[in-house]
Scaffold this active site. Sequence first.
Site, short mmCIF file in Angstrom:
data_model
loop_
_atom_site.label_atom_id
_atom_site.label_comp_id
_atom_site.label_asym_id
_atom_site.label_seq_id
_atom_site.Cartn_x
_atom_site.Cartn_y
_atom_site.Cartn_z
N GLU A 37 37.16 31.57 48.69
CA GLU A 37 38.12 31.97 47.68
C GLU A 37 38.77 33.32 48.02
OE1 GLU A 37 38.40 32.35 42.81
OE2 GLU A 37 36.50 32.79 43.80
N LYS A 108 43.81 27.15 40.08
CA LYS A 108 42.51 27.28 39.40
C LYS A 108 42.68 27.15 37.89
CE LYS A 108 38.51 30.43 39.37
NZ LYS A 108 37.96 31.66 39.99
N CYS A 145 35.97 27.96 42.61
CA CYS A 145 34.94 28.85 42.07
C CYS A 145 34.51 28.53 40.63
CB CYS A 145 35.39 30.30 42.19
SG CYS A 145 33.98 31.46 42.14
#
Length: 299
Positions: A37, A108, A145
Amino acid sequence: MKVALIQQKYHGSKEKTISKTVEMINQTSAELVVLQELHQNEYFCQSEDTKFFDYADDYKKDIEFWREVSATKNIVLVTSLFEKRADGIYHNTAYVFDKGKLAGKYRKMHIPDDPGYYEKFYFTPGDIGFEPIQTSVGRLGVLVCWDQWYPEAARIMALKGAEVLIYPTAIGYLECPKTRVDELCEKENTPGEKEKMLNAWISVQRGHSIANGIPVITVNRVGSEKDSSGVLEGIKFWGNSFVFGAQGEFLARASEDNEEIIEVDVDLKTSKEIRKIWPFLRDRRIEEYNCLLKRYCDY
Protein backbone atom coordinates in the site's frame (compact mmCIF):
# COMPACT_ATOMS: atom_id res chain seq x y z
CA MET A 1 0.41 -18.52 -12.21
CA LYS A 2 3.70 -17.37 -10.73
CA VAL A 3 3.21 -14.50 -8.29
CA ALA A 4 5.78 -12.18 -6.71
CA LEU A 5 5.07 -10.16 -3.55
CA ILE A 6 7.41 -7.18 -3.12
CA GLN A 7 7.75 -6.55 0.63
CA GLN A 8 9.89 -3.51 1.30
CA LYS A 9 10.62 -0.53 3.52
CA TYR A 10 10.64 3.20 2.85
CA HIS A 11 14.11 4.39 1.79
CA GLY A 12 13.90 8.03 2.82
CA SER A 13 12.60 9.52 -0.45
CA LYS A 14 10.22 8.70 -3.25
CA GLU A 15 13.06 8.42 -5.75
CA LYS A 16 15.14 6.00 -3.68
CA THR A 17 12.12 3.91 -2.75
CA ILE A 18 10.92 3.59 -6.34
CA SER A 19 14.43 2.72 -7.46
CA LYS A 20 14.52 -0.13 -4.93
CA THR A 21 11.06 -1.31 -6.00
CA VAL A 22 12.05 -1.49 -9.66
CA GLU A 23 15.29 -3.25 -8.72
CA MET A 24 13.28 -5.91 -6.88
CA ILE A 25 10.77 -6.27 -9.73
CA ASN A 26 13.66 -6.84 -12.13
CA GLN A 27 14.81 -9.78 -10.01
CA THR A 28 11.62 -11.78 -10.47
CA SER A 29 10.25 -13.79 -13.38
CA ALA A 30 6.69 -13.76 -12.02
CA GLU A 31 3.68 -13.11 -14.24
CA LEU A 32 1.86 -11.18 -11.50
CA VAL A 33 3.71 -8.72 -9.25
CA VAL A 34 1.98 -7.11 -6.26
CA LEU A 35 3.28 -4.02 -4.43
CA GLN A 36 2.35 -2.83 -0.93
CA GLU A 37 0.00 0.00 0.00
CA LEU A 38 1.17 3.53 -0.95
CA HIS A 39 4.53 2.05 -1.90
CA GLN A 40 6.07 5.19 -3.40
CA ASN A 41 6.34 7.20 -0.16
CA GLU A 42 6.40 6.85 3.60
CA TYR A 43 3.10 6.00 5.25
CA PHE A 44 2.21 9.67 5.69
CA CYS A 45 -1.17 9.04 7.38
CA GLN A 46 0.46 8.85 10.82
CA SER A 47 -0.42 12.54 11.21
CA GLU A 48 -2.78 15.11 9.72
CA ASP A 49 -0.73 17.58 7.67
CA THR A 50 -1.89 19.30 4.48
CA LYS A 51 1.64 19.22 3.02
CA PHE A 52 1.22 15.54 2.27
CA PHE A 53 -1.54 16.25 -0.25
CA ASP A 54 1.26 17.43 -2.54
CA TYR A 55 2.30 13.79 -2.92
CA ALA A 56 -0.72 13.30 -5.17
CA ASP A 57 0.13 16.12 -7.57
CA ASP A 58 2.14 13.84 -9.86
CA TYR A 59 -0.22 10.89 -9.79
CA LYS A 60 -0.76 10.96 -13.58
CA LYS A 61 3.00 10.75 -14.09
CA ASP A 62 3.10 7.95 -11.54
CA ILE A 63 0.47 6.02 -13.49
CA GLU A 64 2.50 6.37 -16.68
CA PHE A 65 5.70 5.31 -14.91
CA TRP A 66 4.24 2.07 -13.56
CA ARG A 67 2.49 1.39 -16.84
CA GLU A 68 5.91 1.49 -18.48
CA VAL A 69 7.34 -0.88 -15.87
CA SER A 70 4.51 -3.29 -16.60
CA ALA A 71 5.16 -3.03 -20.33
CA THR A 72 8.93 -3.43 -20.06
CA LYS A 73 8.66 -6.50 -17.82
CA ASN A 74 5.62 -7.87 -19.69
CA ILE A 75 3.81 -8.46 -16.38
CA VAL A 76 0.56 -7.82 -14.61
CA LEU A 77 1.41 -5.24 -11.93
CA VAL A 78 -0.73 -4.23 -8.95
CA THR A 79 0.24 -0.79 -7.65
CA SER A 80 -1.11 1.46 -4.88
CA LEU A 81 -1.13 5.20 -5.57
CA PHE A 82 -2.33 8.48 -4.02
CA GLU A 83 -4.89 9.68 -6.55
CA LYS A 84 -5.81 13.34 -6.90
CA ARG A 85 -9.24 13.43 -8.47
CA ALA A 86 -9.78 17.15 -7.87
CA ASP A 87 -8.77 19.74 -5.31
CA GLY A 88 -10.15 18.40 -2.04
CA ILE A 89 -10.98 14.94 -3.43
CA TYR A 90 -8.26 12.34 -3.10
CA HIS A 91 -8.35 8.54 -3.13
CA ASN A 92 -6.19 5.66 -2.00
CA THR A 93 -6.27 3.79 -5.30
CA ALA A 94 -4.88 0.51 -6.58
CA TYR A 95 -4.04 0.67 -10.28
CA VAL A 96 -3.62 -2.62 -12.14
CA PHE A 97 -1.52 -2.74 -15.31
CA ASP A 98 -1.51 -5.65 -17.75
CA LYS A 99 1.62 -5.76 -19.90
CA GLY A 100 1.57 -2.02 -20.46
CA LYS A 101 -2.17 -1.43 -20.49
CA LEU A 102 -4.32 -0.10 -17.67
CA ALA A 103 -6.57 -3.05 -16.84
CA GLY A 104 -8.52 -1.26 -14.13
CA LYS A 105 -8.43 0.42 -10.75
CA TYR A 106 -9.97 0.09 -7.31
CA ARG A 107 -10.53 2.97 -4.89
CA LYS A 108 -10.22 1.96 -1.24
CA MET A 109 -13.71 1.71 0.23
CA HIS A 110 -13.17 1.34 3.98
CA ILE A 111 -11.16 4.24 5.40
CA PRO A 112 -9.75 4.01 8.96
CA ASP A 113 -9.30 6.81 11.47
CA ASP A 114 -7.23 5.59 14.41
CA PRO A 115 -4.09 6.77 16.25
CA GLY A 116 -1.30 6.62 13.70
CA TYR A 117 -3.71 5.82 10.85
CA TYR A 118 -5.52 9.09 10.11
CA GLU A 119 -6.66 8.16 6.63
CA LYS A 120 -10.04 9.91 6.75
CA PHE A 121 -8.14 13.21 6.66
CA TYR A 122 -6.61 12.29 3.29
CA PHE A 123 -8.87 9.88 1.45
CA THR A 124 -12.40 10.09 0.13
CA PRO A 125 -14.09 6.66 0.36
CA GLY A 126 -14.13 4.79 -2.93
CA ASP A 127 -17.15 5.18 -5.16
CA ILE A 128 -16.62 2.63 -7.94
CA GLY A 129 -17.68 -0.37 -5.89
CA PHE A 130 -16.18 -3.81 -5.50
CA GLU A 131 -15.44 -4.78 -9.08
CA PRO A 132 -12.94 -7.52 -10.05
CA ILE A 133 -10.37 -6.54 -12.67
CA GLN A 134 -9.93 -8.80 -15.67
CA THR A 135 -6.30 -9.41 -16.63
CA SER A 136 -4.32 -11.86 -18.75
CA VAL A 137 -3.52 -13.94 -15.64
CA GLY A 138 -7.01 -14.03 -14.22
CA ARG A 139 -9.82 -12.03 -12.66
CA LEU A 140 -8.35 -10.11 -9.72
CA GLY A 141 -10.36 -8.99 -6.70
CA VAL A 142 -8.17 -6.09 -5.58
CA LEU A 143 -8.93 -4.50 -2.20
CA VAL A 144 -6.73 -2.30 0.03
CA CYS A 145 -5.57 -2.66 3.65
CA TRP A 146 -8.49 -1.71 5.96
CA ASP A 147 -10.80 -3.53 3.52
CA GLN A 148 -9.15 -6.75 4.69
CA TRP A 149 -11.20 -6.77 7.92
CA TYR A 150 -14.54 -6.83 6.09
CA PRO A 151 -15.93 -10.20 4.95
CA GLU A 152 -18.61 -8.34 2.98
CA ALA A 153 -16.01 -6.89 0.60
CA ALA A 154 -14.31 -10.24 0.05
CA ARG A 155 -17.67 -11.96 -0.51
CA ILE A 156 -18.86 -9.42 -3.06
CA MET A 157 -15.63 -9.76 -5.02
CA ALA A 158 -16.06 -13.54 -4.99
CA LEU A 159 -19.72 -13.32 -6.04
CA LYS A 160 -18.67 -11.12 -8.96
CA GLY A 161 -16.23 -13.75 -10.19
CA ALA A 162 -12.89 -12.79 -8.63
CA GLU A 163 -10.48 -15.73 -8.87
CA VAL A 164 -8.10 -14.36 -6.24
CA LEU A 165 -8.22 -11.65 -3.57
CA ILE A 166 -5.29 -9.20 -3.41
CA TYR A 167 -4.58 -6.80 -0.53
CA PRO A 168 -1.81 -4.18 -0.68
CA THR A 169 -1.47 -3.14 2.96
CA ALA A 170 0.47 -1.05 5.50
CA ILE A 171 0.03 -2.23 9.07
CA GLY A 172 2.25 -2.57 12.11
CA TYR A 173 2.80 -1.79 15.76
CA LEU A 174 2.60 1.73 17.19
CA GLU A 175 5.92 2.73 18.72
CA CYS A 176 5.36 4.57 21.99
CA PRO A 177 6.72 8.07 22.65
CA LYS A 178 9.77 8.12 24.86
CA THR A 179 8.90 11.42 26.56
CA ARG A 180 5.50 10.50 27.98
CA VAL A 181 3.21 7.59 28.71
CA ASP A 182 0.49 6.87 26.17
CA GLU A 183 -1.89 4.28 27.65
CA LEU A 184 -3.16 3.04 24.29
CA CYS A 185 0.32 2.69 22.89
CA GLU A 186 1.65 0.97 26.01
CA LYS A 187 -1.23 -1.51 25.94
CA GLU A 188 -0.67 -2.34 22.28
CA ASN A 189 3.06 -2.83 22.75
CA THR A 190 3.00 -5.75 25.15
CA PRO A 191 4.25 -8.98 23.52
CA GLY A 192 0.89 -10.65 24.08
CA GLU A 193 -1.06 -7.85 22.42
CA LYS A 194 1.33 -7.74 19.47
CA GLU A 195 0.90 -11.46 18.91
CA LYS A 196 -2.89 -11.17 19.11
CA MET A 197 -2.98 -8.31 16.60
CA LEU A 198 -0.77 -10.10 14.10
CA ASN A 199 -2.70 -13.35 14.41
CA ALA A 200 -6.03 -11.53 14.02
CA TRP A 201 -4.80 -9.85 10.84
CA ILE A 202 -3.66 -13.15 9.34
CA SER A 203 -6.68 -15.11 10.53
CA VAL A 204 -9.38 -12.83 9.17
CA GLN A 205 -7.86 -13.00 5.70
CA ARG A 206 -7.43 -16.75 5.99
CA GLY A 207 -11.17 -16.82 6.65
CA HIS A 208 -11.83 -14.91 3.41
CA SER A 209 -9.91 -17.58 1.54
CA ILE A 210 -11.78 -20.47 3.15
CA ALA A 211 -15.26 -18.92 3.05
CA ASN A 212 -14.96 -18.02 -0.62
CA GLY A 213 -12.80 -20.89 -1.85
CA ILE A 214 -10.19 -18.66 -3.50
CA PRO A 215 -6.53 -17.73 -2.88
CA VAL A 216 -5.59 -14.58 -0.95
CA ILE A 217 -2.45 -12.50 -1.61
CA THR A 218 -1.42 -9.84 0.93
CA VAL A 219 1.66 -7.61 0.71
CA ASN A 220 2.73 -5.52 3.73
CA ARG A 221 5.48 -3.02 4.56
CA VAL A 222 8.50 -3.59 6.78
CA GLY A 223 10.71 -1.22 8.70
CA SER A 224 10.09 1.61 11.17
CA GLU A 225 8.78 5.00 10.06
CA LYS A 226 8.69 8.11 12.26
CA ASP A 227 5.54 10.06 13.05
CA SER A 228 6.34 13.48 11.56
CA SER A 229 4.07 15.19 14.11
CA GLY A 230 6.04 13.78 17.04
CA VAL A 231 2.87 12.68 18.84
CA LEU A 232 3.99 9.06 18.61
CA GLU A 233 7.40 7.67 17.84
CA GLY A 234 6.03 6.04 14.69
CA ILE A 235 5.04 2.62 13.38
CA LYS A 236 7.07 -0.54 13.09
CA PHE A 237 5.47 -2.30 10.14
CA TRP A 238 5.24 -6.00 10.75
CA GLY A 239 5.86 -7.45 7.29
CA ASN A 240 4.59 -11.05 7.24
CA SER A 241 3.30 -10.76 3.67
CA PHE A 242 1.61 -14.02 2.74
CA VAL A 243 -0.29 -16.11 0.23
CA PHE A 244 -3.09 -18.49 1.14
CA GLY A 245 -4.39 -21.20 -1.17
CA ALA A 246 -8.10 -21.68 -1.78
CA GLN A 247 -8.58 -23.66 1.46
CA GLY A 248 -6.67 -21.26 3.65
CA GLU A 249 -3.40 -23.17 3.49
CA PHE A 250 -0.16 -21.18 3.70
CA LEU A 251 1.61 -21.16 0.35
CA ALA A 252 4.19 -18.55 1.39
CA ARG A 253 4.94 -16.16 4.24
CA ALA A 254 7.57 -13.44 4.54
CA SER A 255 9.58 -12.41 7.59
CA GLU A 256 8.70 -9.61 9.99
CA ASP A 257 11.80 -7.49 9.41
CA ASN A 258 13.31 -7.97 5.98
CA GLU A 259 12.76 -6.64 2.52
CA GLU A 260 11.90 -9.69 0.46
CA ILE A 261 10.67 -10.94 -2.88
CA ILE A 262 8.26 -13.78 -2.18
CA GLU A 263 7.66 -15.92 -5.25
CA VAL A 264 4.98 -18.59 -5.25
CA ASP A 265 2.94 -20.58 -7.76
CA VAL A 266 -0.81 -20.07 -7.33
CA ASP A 267 -3.18 -22.49 -9.06
CA LEU A 268 -6.47 -20.72 -9.73
CA LYS A 269 -8.08 -23.92 -11.00
CA THR A 270 -8.17 -25.52 -7.54
CA SER A 271 -11.05 -23.22 -6.55
CA LYS A 272 -13.42 -25.03 -8.91
CA GLU A 273 -12.85 -28.39 -7.24
CA ILE A 274 -12.89 -26.99 -3.71
CA ARG A 275 -16.22 -25.26 -4.29
CA LYS A 276 -17.73 -28.58 -5.41
CA ILE A 277 -16.77 -30.13 -2.08
CA TRP A 278 -17.43 -27.06 0.07
CA PRO A 279 -20.40 -25.31 -1.64
CA PHE A 280 -20.66 -22.35 0.71
CA LEU A 281 -21.94 -20.05 -2.03
CA ARG A 282 -24.73 -22.50 -2.90
CA ASP A 283 -26.09 -22.63 0.64
CA ARG A 284 -26.24 -18.91 1.33
CA ARG A 285 -29.66 -17.84 2.66
CA ILE A 286 -29.81 -14.62 0.67
CA GLU A 287 -33.49 -14.02 1.50
CA GLU A 288 -32.54 -13.58 5.17
CA TYR A 289 -29.62 -11.18 4.79
CA ASN A 290 -31.48 -7.84 4.65
CA CYS A 291 -30.08 -6.89 8.03
CA LEU A 292 -26.63 -6.57 6.43
CA LEU A 293 -27.82 -3.37 4.75
CA LYS A 294 -28.24 -1.69 8.15
CA ARG A 295 -25.52 -0.15 10.31
CA TYR A 296 -26.70 -2.25 13.24
CA CYS A 297 -29.72 -4.54 13.43
CA ASP A 298 -31.51 -2.94 16.38
CA TYR A 299 -34.63 -1.79 14.49
